[in-house]
Design a protein around this motif. Structure first.
Motif, PDB file in Angstrom:
ATOM      1  N   PRO A  51      54.000 -25.632 -95.481  1.00 38.65           N
ATOM      2  CA  PRO A  51      54.108 -25.926 -96.916  1.00 38.65           C
ATOM      3  C   PRO A  51      55.284 -26.873 -97.184  1.00 38.65           C
ATOM      4  O   PRO A  51      56.231 -26.939 -96.398  1.00 38.65           O
ATOM      5  N   ALA A  52      55.199 -27.606 -98.291  1.00 43.41           N
ATOM      6  CA  ALA A  52      56.291 -28.512 -98.660  1.00 43.41           C
ATOM      7  C   ALA A  52      57.567 -27.721 -98.924  1.00 43.41           C
ATOM      8  O   ALA A  52      57.527 -26.551 -99.298  1.00 43.41           O
ATOM      9  N   GLU A  53      58.688 -28.374 -98.715  1.00 49.44           N
ATOM     10  CA  GLU A  53      59.974 -27.744 -99.026  1.00 49.44           C
ATOM     11  C   GLU A  53      60.797 -28.583 -99.986  1.00 49.44           C
ATOM     12  O   GLU A  53      61.958 -28.272-100.237  1.00 49.44           O
ATOM     13  N   GLY A  54      60.230 -29.661-100.475  1.00 51.26           N
ATOM     14  CA  GLY A  54      60.962 -30.491-101.431  1.00 51.26           C
ATOM     15  C   GLY A  54      62.042 -31.335-100.783  1.00 51.26           C
ATOM     16  O   GLY A  54      62.951 -31.819-101.459  1.00 51.26           O
ATOM     17  N   ARG A  55      61.948 -31.538 -99.481  1.00 54.19           N
ATOM     18  CA  ARG A  55      63.038 -32.220 -98.773  1.00 54.19           C
ATOM     19  C   ARG A  55      63.073 -33.720 -99.034  1.00 54.19           C
ATOM     20  O   ARG A  55      64.128 -34.355 -98.886  1.00 54.19           O
ATOM     21  N   ALA A  56      61.941 -34.312 -99.407  1.00 55.57           N
ATOM     22  CA  ALA A  56      61.928 -35.765 -99.605  1.00 55.57           C
ATOM     23  C   ALA A  56      62.857 -36.192-100.738  1.00 55.57           C
ATOM     24  O   ALA A  56      63.313 -37.331-100.770  1.00 55.57           O
ATOM     25  N   ARG A  57      63.160 -35.277-101.657  1.00 57.56           N
ATOM     26  CA  ARG A  57      63.999 -35.688-102.783  1.00 57.56           C
ATOM     27  C   ARG A  57      65.442 -35.959-102.366  1.00 57.56           C
ATOM     28  O   ARG A  57      66.212 -36.535-103.137  1.00 57.56           O
ATOM     29  N   PHE A  58      65.812 -35.537-101.168  1.00 62.21           N
ATOM     30  CA  PHE A  58      67.176 -35.794-100.701  1.00 62.21           C
ATOM     31  C   PHE A  58      67.299 -37.119 -99.949  1.00 62.21           C
ATOM     32  O   PHE A  58      68.399 -37.515 -99.566  1.00 62.21           O
TER      33      PHE A  58
END
Lengths: 342, 342
Positions: B137-144
């Motif tokens: 599942p996605a972890e929202g890491r691309a926003r960093f």
């Protein structure tokens, strides 16, 4: 498959309480089946009603053998390990359950059925979280229905969308309203006996799976659709197929009293509820291409607060938003049903 | 698997032109491979460059045998039938191709590999549209990430998101910008040789699949993410995993000149482009929980207009929105790259 008189043993080894226990607690709270016991050797001898504030007395035992002796016919995998796959250390217990003739209900992403090809008559392995056959992409047909379609939405995962939806469904039925419930997750499917494991469905078919369930209940006055995840959660993609598959006429926002940020990350601050509601409604109407769903109430999860704090929290939200706010578990779902049927 | 010097035969029986031909035309336009021929017995003897205004001369033949005689080594299934499954009447041709030693590239939802277990050395069946193993599942890491991430968004399906994205990627590379392209559909995967078949990935893993591809290119200055579907389309659920998986910094809106309503249904009117842009940006930022992506240009598909009409249409949109608008196929993608890299 699962029959309503089959006693369940809920496998929660090491996790009879805590966040991974959501599946087990949901089954204890809502399953119509008798529940023989919970299996958690770290808490054997204790009891779930007091341990986890649940509405049913369920003993905790330490082994499959003890569960079987208590009459359990079905082993339900009742905790959610990180990654969503069956941990290797669970297999001895599952193997033992199958060997002594128990059926297995598995809500994790693995398929257990291929592991147990030789079952006795009446014995089954139900891998709930597998895409059902025959799905089609959504066609937007739910928007032509004329009934009420209520989608439960949330500020976060695990804030009470299924619980609130089931309570609304139950109270609506008690009032004689022809209401149906569309389960979209493994717990809802387990306790209602049908539904769609939305997160296990291929993206192209996710909206269509919701649409097919909603169209199936076209004759119902009220269709309550179990929500999943949150539009403001970085790991959640479920609300677009839910909104486009169901074209809800009504929304109820679920939120946990006092929660300031997403459980995933303290840095992800939950915006004012008014803004969250507006975002769901804007996505629902898509610049006016579709009818705008209307958020008619807030279901507040006040499990971690006192009665006084709960009442105050509800009053504060009602003052802020101008719509009813109750905890359907604590206060009952009557005002939520009133708001949806108004 | 597919090597860049293998000549392709594109199977488009009955559909060398028209809406279902998108896959075949995309491969002809963008594949680096030599293309031996198109197979369409209803148009045998004609030629694709003139028939479909494509940049390559490709003869049309009537059979697999003729394709093989022209040196084709790979049969690419090049049209999209309704329902997305291989029609039974295609199987004789596919069987023949495999029998004479050709490999097969299949972008439909079926798995062909199990049908052909006995292949010669070097022969393969590539079912492009199957979920790859090992997703999370996605972890929202691309926003960093600190690079530029451009998501191609659209007013409808099939308005030029892949084409525009590939043109931007190509021009950026020509300028020496370290740019990467994340293919998210079967055509993009076929012509770039890698990517993720987003619509065939389970919902729980769709955002994570995008995230993994974007993180893979963390060192790139510019990552162009192929868009899918549209936020205003009732059958499309792709934009939430795209927005949450990639956390784009920039958006380019793709639209077809003069298109007033969704191809799916004339009743679904496309809103003013300004409102569509705002909806994508609002969903992207989620009430300020995440950074707001910025729409910096419009890529207008003017294939069906004259040069004069195309220029006028672009000028009108520039006047309306105050951002550059070009048809990257007709005018080149330079101004789009300028806008993204500004």
């Amino acid at each position: 498959m699962l029959e309503r008189d089959q006693p369940l043993a809920i496998y929660m080894e090491g996790n009879a309480i805590g966040f991974p226990a959501k599946m087990g607690h949901g089954v204890i709270r809502y399953s119509p089946n008798p529940i023989a016991c919970v299996i958690d050797s770290t808490r054997a001898g204790q009891e779930m009603r007091t341990l986890a504030s649940l509405p049913r007395a369920v003993p905790i035992v330490s082994s499959v053998g003890e569960a079987r002796a208590l009459g359990a016919e079905v082993l339900v995998l009742g905790t959610a390990p990180g990654g969503g796959l069956v941990p290797p250390e669970w297999y001895p217990a599952i193997d033992e359950a199958v060997a002594v003739g128990m059926s297995v209900l598995n809500g994790l992403h693995d398929r257990l059925a291929p592991r147990y090809p030789n079952l006795a008559p009446g014995q089954w392995i139900w891998d709930v979280r597998v895409e059902p056959p025959g799905l089609q992409p959504a066609e937007g047909r739910a928007r032509f229905l004329t009934n009420r379609r209520l989608l439960m939405i949330g500020t976060d995962m695990a804030v009470g969308k299924m619980t609130s939806g089931l309570e609304i469904h139950r109270v609506a039925r008690q009032r004689g309203i022809k209401a149906e419930f569309v389960a979209t997750g493994q717990i809802g499917i387990t306790v209602t006996g049908r539904g769609i494991p939305l997160d296990a469905i291929r993206l192209d078919f996710a909206g269509g799976a919701v649409e097919a369930e909603v169209l199936r209940y076209a004759d119902a006055e009220l269709v309550v659709i179990e929500g999943q995840g949150s539009l403001i959660h970085p790991a959640s993609s479920a609300n677009l197929p839910l909104l486009r598959g169901a074209f809800p006429t009504h929304l109820v926002l679920c939120h946990r009293a006092g929660q300031k940020s997403l459980r995933r990350s303290e840095e992800l601050i939950i915006p004012p509820l008014r803004e969250v509601i507006q975002l769901y409604e804007l996505v629902g109407e898509a610049c006016g291409v579709f009818p705008r769903p209307k958020t008619v109430a807030v279901a507040l999860n006040t499990f971690e607060t006192t009665a006084t704090e709960a009442d105050e929290a509800c009053r504060a939200i009602e003052g802020e938003l101008g719509i009813p706010c109750v905890d359907p578990v604590r206060h009952g779902a009557d005002r939520l049903v009133d708001a949806v049927m108004a």
